[in-house]
Design an enzyme around this catalytic site. Structure first.
Site, PDB file in Angstrom:
ATOM      1  N   PHE A  15     102.193 108.743 -30.613  1.00  0.00           N
ATOM      2  CA  PHE A  15     103.556 109.590 -30.364  1.00  0.00           C
ATOM      3  C   PHE A  15     102.966 110.817 -29.943  1.00  0.00           C
ATOM      4  CE2 PHE A  15     107.512 111.742 -32.082  1.00  0.00           C
ATOM      5  CZ  PHE A  15     108.459 110.986 -31.292  1.00  0.00           C
ATOM      6  N   THR A 107      97.762 105.044 -27.422  1.00  0.00           N
ATOM      7  CA  THR A 107      96.966 105.810 -28.356  1.00  0.00           C
ATOM      8  C   THR A 107      95.837 106.450 -27.474  1.00  0.00           C
ATOM      9  OG1 THR A 107      95.466 103.969 -28.836  1.00  0.00           O
ATOM     10  CG2 THR A 107      97.179 104.612 -30.418  1.00  0.00           C
ATOM     11  N   LYS A 136      93.045 103.793 -21.320  1.00  0.00           N
ATOM     12  CA  LYS A 136      92.322 103.213 -20.483  1.00  0.00           C
ATOM     13  C   LYS A 136      91.085 102.296 -20.933  1.00  0.00           C
ATOM     14  CE  LYS A 136      93.387 107.311 -19.392  1.00  0.00           C
ATOM     15  NZ  LYS A 136      93.449 108.580 -19.156  1.00  0.00           N
ATOM     16  N   GLU A 160     100.320  99.767 -16.110  1.00  0.00           N
ATOM     17  CA  GLU A 160     100.484 100.605 -14.854  1.00  0.00           C
ATOM     18  C   GLU A 160     100.040 102.159 -15.121  1.00  0.00           C
ATOM     19  OE1 GLU A 160     100.667 101.204 -11.571  1.00  0.00           O
ATOM     20  OE2 GLU A 160     102.266  99.632 -11.440  1.00  0.00           O
ATOM     21  N   GLY A 217     100.042 119.390 -20.472  1.00  0.00           N
ATOM     22  CA  GLY A 217      99.956 118.057 -20.912  1.00  0.00           C
ATOM     23  C   GLY A 217      99.138 116.932 -19.983  1.00  0.00           C
ATOM     24  N   GLU A 220      92.954 115.069 -21.281  1.00  0.00           N
ATOM     25  CA  GLU A 220      92.942 114.254 -22.373  1.00  0.00           C
ATOM     26  C   GLU A 220      92.957 115.063 -23.672  1.00  0.00           C
ATOM     27  OE1 GLU A 220      92.484 110.617 -21.961  1.00  0.00           O
ATOM     28  OE2 GLU A 220      93.368 111.390 -20.312  1.00  0.00           O
ATOM     29  N   ASP A 231      87.093 110.063 -17.019  1.00  0.00           N
ATOM     30  CA  ASP A 231      88.332 109.565 -17.020  1.00  0.00           C
ATOM     31  C   ASP A 231      88.549 108.764 -15.230  1.00  0.00           C
ATOM     32  OD1 ASP A 231      91.407 109.683 -17.714  1.00  0.00           O
ATOM     33  OD2 ASP A 231      91.452 110.577 -15.844  1.00  0.00           O
ATOM     34  N   LYS A 235      88.999 104.744 -14.660  1.00  0.00           N
ATOM     35  CA  LYS A 235      90.115 104.434 -13.789  1.00  0.00           C
ATOM     36  C   LYS A 235      89.893 103.454 -12.351  1.00  0.00           C
ATOM     37  CE  LYS A 235      93.330 108.142 -15.176  1.00  0.00           C
ATOM     38  NZ  LYS A 235      93.411 109.796 -14.979  1.00  0.00           N
TER      39      LYS A 235
HETATM   40  N1  HSE Z   1      93.788 113.397 -18.168  1.00  0.00           N
HETATM   41  C1  HSE Z   1      94.315 112.494 -17.275  1.00  0.00           C
HETATM   42  C2  HSE Z   1      94.400 113.097 -16.126  1.00  0.00           C
HETATM   43  C3  HSE Z   1      95.780 111.921 -17.734  1.00  0.00           C
HETATM   44  O1  HSE Z   1      94.134 114.368 -16.004  1.00  0.00           O
HETATM   45  O2  HSE Z   1      94.479 112.765 -15.153  1.00  0.00           O
HETATM   46  C4  HSE Z   1      96.142 110.858 -16.847  1.00  0.00           C
HETATM   47  O3  HSE Z   1      95.520 109.773 -17.126  1.00  0.00           O
END
Ligand code: HSE
Length: 358
Positions: A15, A107, A136, A160, A217, A220, A231, A235
């Site tokens: 959350f 999470t 991920k 997605e 926001g 990470e 990150d 991906k």
């Molecule tokens: N921290 C990641 C970004 C969030 O900035 O792309 C989305 O996966």
């Protein structure tokens, strides 16, 4: 024609920004989901890492929760007015015994604990439940296993939001490129880095640009994941393992350079206006061998990845049918990533729908 309405009970793991974004979309789109897609949603459980768990099989009052939570964001969910009676202890027990149809797992992704969230997903799929996730790690490292587990138990797993937040990468490729082979991809897959680079070129310093991305926001929980390139690497791994056939790759197979140690020369070059500096992820299928890399590059004017403001992401796919296919859209954010879960939830309710490798 009248749409037949089916109930869909959601167990929400996490959350934070994404979980809250998803809940407010569920509330906002409630009647649309019923009217257009025949899905009557209710959230039966919400679990958090540090702020307790709540469970009510008849449905949690999401509007009240969001309101109370906004007034006191640090407080345990169990202590918020109206929620103490539905407090429970163990998230994993809810996964195993709770009443739900879909596990929404959002999470935190962690490189220290590569299997974070994995047991929740395994637990739900083993019960024949479906899973939608934005995490991920489980998809980057355990995609094949989880897909097998889902198939074996008649569940489904959709993810997605693991790449480009709610921008529909997998919906588009899996449903819209049937019969195509994707030979390679090139993408800006991290919103935080794109945001920071843009601000630094404008003259802002690295730490305050990162602070802004955190406040919005985008970043990470551990922003090193973003700026060190991990990150993007996760991906890219997901894209390579899901979209390009051949044996799966691991993180050790990815060459990774972040934006945390950019030389002043590279920045100066970028400031001079020779294209735009981006953190680029590349995946290539070469003589049946896949290769993936992540690193800063200057993208020339006119390139599809040249105009990506703020946290916008972009992906260029090279296909054997359409040639180049480009997708750009939001890459991070609470509502944007919450939307990925909403999209997956609706997709699950479509009869005969199967997500598969193209
Ligand atoms: N921290 C990641 C970004 C969030 O900035 O792309 C989305 O996966």
């Amino acid at each position: 024609m009248e749409v037949q309405v089916m109930g869909s009970r959601i167990m929400l793991m996490g959350f934070g920004n994404v979980g809250k974004g998803f809940c407010s979309l569920l509330s906002e789109k409630n009647s649309m989901l019923k009217e257009y897609y025949g899905t009557d949603t209710k959230v039966t459980g919400i679990t958090t890492r540090t702020r307790g768990c709540i469970y009510d099989p008849s449905g949690i009052d999401i509007d009240l929760l969001l309101e109370e939570e906004a007034n006191d964001p640090q407080r345990s969910l169990c202590e918020l007015p109206g929620f103490s009676a539905i407090c429970v202890n163990s998230p994993y027990e809810l996964v195993q015994k709770g009443k739900y149809d879909v596990l929404a797992e959002c999470t935190v992704t962690s490189l220290q604990d590569k299997s974070a969230g994995l047991d929740y997903i395994r637990g739900a799929l083993s019960r024949g439940k479906s899973v939608i996730t934005t995490n991920k790690g489980p998809i980057a490292f355990h995609y094949e296993e989880l897909l097998d587990l889902a198939n074996k138990n008649n569940g489904k797993i959709l993810f997605e939001g693991t790449v480009m937040s709610g921008t529909p990468v997998f919906s588009t490729s899996v449903n819209g490129l049937c019969g195509s082979s994707i030979r390679s991809f090139m993408g800006v897959l991290n919103g935080t880095c794109n945001y920071i680079l843009e601000r630094m070129i404008e003259g802002q310093d690295y730490s305050s640009a990162l602070g802004e991305a955190q406040k919005k926001g985008y970043a990470e929980a551990d922003p090193a994941m973003d700026v060190e390139g991990y990150d993007s690497a996760l991906k890219a791994l997901i894209l390579a393992n899901v979209l390009i056939k051949t044996s799966p790759l691991n993180l050790e197979d990815v060459q990774i350079k972040g934006i945390n140690s950019l030389s002043p020369e590279v920045l100066k070059e970028a400031i001079k206006g020779k294209g735009r500096l981006r953190l680029i992820a590349r995946g290539q299928l070469d003589k049946n061998k896949k290769s993936i890399s992540v690193g800063p590059e200057i993208v020339p004017e006119g390139h599809p990845l040249y105009s990506l403001p703020g946290a916008t992401n972009g992906l260029v796919l090279e296909t054997d049918t359409l040639g180049t296919v480009c997708l750009t859209g939001a890459g991070a954010g609470s509502r944007e990533t919450g939307f990925a879960l909403l999209n997956d939830l609706v997709t699950l309710s479509r009869p005969g729908y199967e997500r598969r490798v193209i």
